[in-house]
Design a protein around this motif. Structure first.
Motif, PDB file in Angstrom:
ATOM      1  N   ALA A  30       0.844  -1.195   0.000  1.00 54.99           N
ATOM      2  CA  ALA A  30       0.000   0.000   0.000  1.00 54.99           C
ATOM      3  C   ALA A  30       0.876   1.241   0.000  1.00 54.99           C
ATOM      4  O   ALA A  30       1.994   1.215   0.513  1.00 54.99           O
ATOM      5  CB  ALA A  30      -0.901   0.005   1.227  1.00 54.99           C
ATOM      6  N   ALA A  31       0.349   2.321  -0.567  1.00 57.48           N
ATOM      7  CA  ALA A  31       1.043   3.607  -0.560  1.00 57.48           C
ATOM      8  C   ALA A  31       0.020   4.710  -0.748  1.00 57.48           C
ATOM      9  O   ALA A  31      -1.008   4.521  -1.395  1.00 57.48           O
ATOM     10  CB  ALA A  31       2.086   3.670  -1.670  1.00 57.48           C
ATOM     11  N   ILE A  32       0.307   5.866  -0.168  1.00 54.11           N
ATOM     12  CA  ILE A  32      -0.559   7.035  -0.338  1.00 54.11           C
ATOM     13  C   ILE A  32       0.299   8.280  -0.153  1.00 54.11           C
ATOM     14  O   ILE A  32       1.244   8.290   0.635  1.00 54.11           O
ATOM     15  CB  ILE A  32      -1.742   7.017   0.663  1.00 54.11           C
ATOM     16  N   THR A  33      -0.004   9.309  -0.906  1.00 52.16           N
ATOM     17  CA  THR A  33       0.690  10.584  -0.784  1.00 52.16           C
ATOM     18  C   THR A  33      -0.351  11.697  -0.694  1.00 52.16           C
ATOM     19  O   THR A  33      -1.289  11.728  -1.478  1.00 52.16           O
ATOM     20  CB  THR A  33       1.604  10.848  -1.998  1.00 52.16           C
ATOM     21  N   LEU A  34      -0.181  12.584   0.250  1.00 52.03           N
ATOM     22  CA  LEU A  34      -1.005  13.778   0.361  1.00 52.03           C
ATOM     23  C   LEU A  34      -0.064  14.967   0.251  1.00 52.03           C
ATOM     24  O   LEU A  34       0.797  15.175   1.098  1.00 52.03           O
ATOM     25  CB  LEU A  34      -1.740  13.811   1.706  1.00 52.03           C
ATOM     26  N   ARG A  35      -0.208  15.730  -0.854  1.00 49.74           N
ATOM     27  CA  ARG A  35       0.691  16.841  -1.124  1.00 49.74           C
ATOM     28  C   ARG A  35      -0.030  18.165  -0.920  1.00 49.74           C
ATOM     29  O   ARG A  35      -1.060  18.417  -1.542  1.00 49.74           O
ATOM     30  CB  ARG A  35       1.209  16.769  -2.568  1.00 49.74           C
ATOM     31  N   PRO A  36       0.486  19.024  -0.051  1.00 52.92           N
ATOM     32  CA  PRO A  36      -0.141  20.337   0.110  1.00 52.92           C
ATOM     33  C   PRO A  36       0.041  21.182  -1.147  1.00 52.92           C
ATOM     34  O   PRO A  36       1.115  21.174  -1.748  1.00 52.92           O
ATOM     35  CB  PRO A  36       0.583  20.957   1.307  1.00 52.92           C
ATOM     36  N   GLY A  37      -1.023  21.873  -1.530  1.00 58.11           N
ATOM     37  CA  GLY A  37      -0.972  22.783  -2.669  1.00 58.11           C
ATOM     38  C   GLY A  37      -1.384  24.172  -2.231  1.00 58.11           C
ATOM     39  O   GLY A  37      -1.660  24.410  -1.055  1.00 58.11           O
ATOM     40  N   HIS A  41      -5.058  20.366  -0.586  1.00 55.87           N
ATOM     41  CA  HIS A  41      -4.138  19.225  -0.555  1.00 55.87           C
ATOM     42  C   HIS A  41      -4.526  18.314  -1.715  1.00 55.87           C
ATOM     43  O   HIS A  41      -5.710  18.165  -2.020  1.00 55.87           O
ATOM     44  CB  HIS A  41      -4.255  18.460   0.754  1.00 55.87           C
ATOM     45  N   TRP A  42      -3.522  17.703  -2.345  1.00 49.70           N
ATOM     46  CA  TRP A  42      -3.768  16.761  -3.428  1.00 49.70           C
ATOM     47  C   TRP A  42      -3.520  15.347  -2.933  1.00 49.70           C
ATOM     48  O   TRP A  42      -2.440  15.038  -2.434  1.00 49.70           O
ATOM     49  CB  TRP A  42      -2.851  17.044  -4.615  1.00 49.70           C
ATOM     50  N   LEU A  43      -4.526  14.493  -3.049  1.00 49.29           N
ATOM     51  CA  LEU A  43      -4.385  13.079  -2.745  1.00 49.29           C
ATOM     52  C   LEU A  43      -3.812  12.413  -3.994  1.00 49.29           C
ATOM     53  O   LEU A  43      -4.438  12.421  -5.050  1.00 49.29           O
ATOM     54  CB  LEU A  43      -5.743  12.474  -2.383  1.00 49.29           C
ATOM     55  N   GLU A  44      -2.612  11.896  -3.866  1.00 49.77           N
ATOM     56  CA  GLU A  44      -1.913  11.305  -5.009  1.00 49.77           C
ATOM     57  C   GLU A  44      -1.457   9.895  -4.669  1.00 49.77           C
ATOM     58  O   GLU A  44      -1.211   9.576  -3.512  1.00 49.77           O
ATOM     59  CB  GLU A  44      -0.670  12.132  -5.353  1.00 49.77           C
ATOM     60  N   HIS A  45      -1.316   9.082  -5.661  1.00 51.82           N
ATOM     61  CA  HIS A  45      -0.690   7.765  -5.521  1.00 51.82           C
ATOM     62  C   HIS A  45      -1.345   6.906  -4.443  1.00 51.82           C
ATOM     63  O   HIS A  45      -0.660   6.299  -3.632  1.00 51.82           O
ATOM     64  CB  HIS A  45       0.810   7.892  -5.233  1.00 51.82           C
ATOM     65  N   PHE A  46      -2.660   6.872  -4.395  1.00 56.23           N
ATOM     66  CA  PHE A  46      -3.354   6.006  -3.440  1.00 56.23           C
ATOM     67  C   PHE A  46      -3.396   4.617  -4.071  1.00 56.23           C
ATOM     68  O   PHE A  46      -4.098   4.379  -5.043  1.00 56.23           O
ATOM     69  CB  PHE A  46      -4.752   6.543  -3.161  1.00 56.23           C
ATOM     70  N   TYR A  47      -2.617   3.713  -3.501  1.00 51.92           N
ATOM     71  CA  TYR A  47      -2.465   2.387  -4.083  1.00 51.92           C
ATOM     72  C   TYR A  47      -2.624   1.311  -3.021  1.00 51.92           C
ATOM     73  O   TYR A  47      -2.052   1.421  -1.933  1.00 51.92           O
ATOM     74  CB  TYR A  47      -1.078   2.249  -4.722  1.00 51.92           C
ATOM     75  N   LEU A  48      -3.396   0.286  -3.335  1.00 59.08           N
ATOM     76  CA  LEU A  48      -3.481  -0.930  -2.527  1.00 59.08           C
ATOM     77  C   LEU A  48      -3.233  -2.107  -3.456  1.00 59.08           C
ATOM     78  O   LEU A  48      -3.772  -2.145  -4.567  1.00 59.08           O
ATOM     79  CB  LEU A  48      -4.859  -1.102  -1.891  1.00 59.08           C
TER      80      LEU A  48
END
Length: 123
Positions: A30-37, A41-48
């Motif tokens: 699993a992986a997830i990235t939350l990038r502040p803009g 915030h941008w939810l990116e790369h939500f992977y399971l």
């Protein structure tokens, strides 16, 4: 060689350090990235990993991440491929359609948005 399609989201995140998480790599489950803009915030790369999908893990992770964003008063944006079953997950968590193109659906969620009986309610 695998070539990734560059979307506006990927171009916007190039060279920035993610706030939480990381993009998936071989062997990760699993992986997830939350990038502040600037405005959200941008939810990116939500992977399971496929064997974990549909088990409730994604819902639990997304719920916790959105609770943190709600406490910060942060708008959250994401994009998902058209036709992806992940869109239903995001809609259940209060994301709504912002715009779409031939490939991507861009969604947004206001802070404090909850989902009640398949309806989105903003508090």
């Amino acid at each position: 060689m695998h070539r990734r399609r560059r979307t506006p989201l990927r171009r916007a995140s190039h060279g920035r350090t993610p706030r939480r998480g990381a993009a998936p790599t071989p062997g990760r489950r699993a992986a997830i990235t939350l990038r502040p803009g600037a405005d959200a915030h941008w939810l990116e790369h939500f992977y399971l990993a496929p064997h974990l999908q549909g088990s409730g893990i994604g819902t639990a992770v997304l719920r916790e991440l959105l609770n943190r964003c709600d406490r910060d008063g942060a708008l959250v944006r994401l994009n998902v491929l058209r036709g992806s079953p992940a869109r239903r997950l995001y809609e259940r968590h209060g994301f709504t359609l912002e715009t779409e193109d031939q490939v991507d659906v861009f969604m947004v969620r206001a802070p404090g948005t909850i989902t009640v009986e398949a309806r989105t309610v903003s508090m």
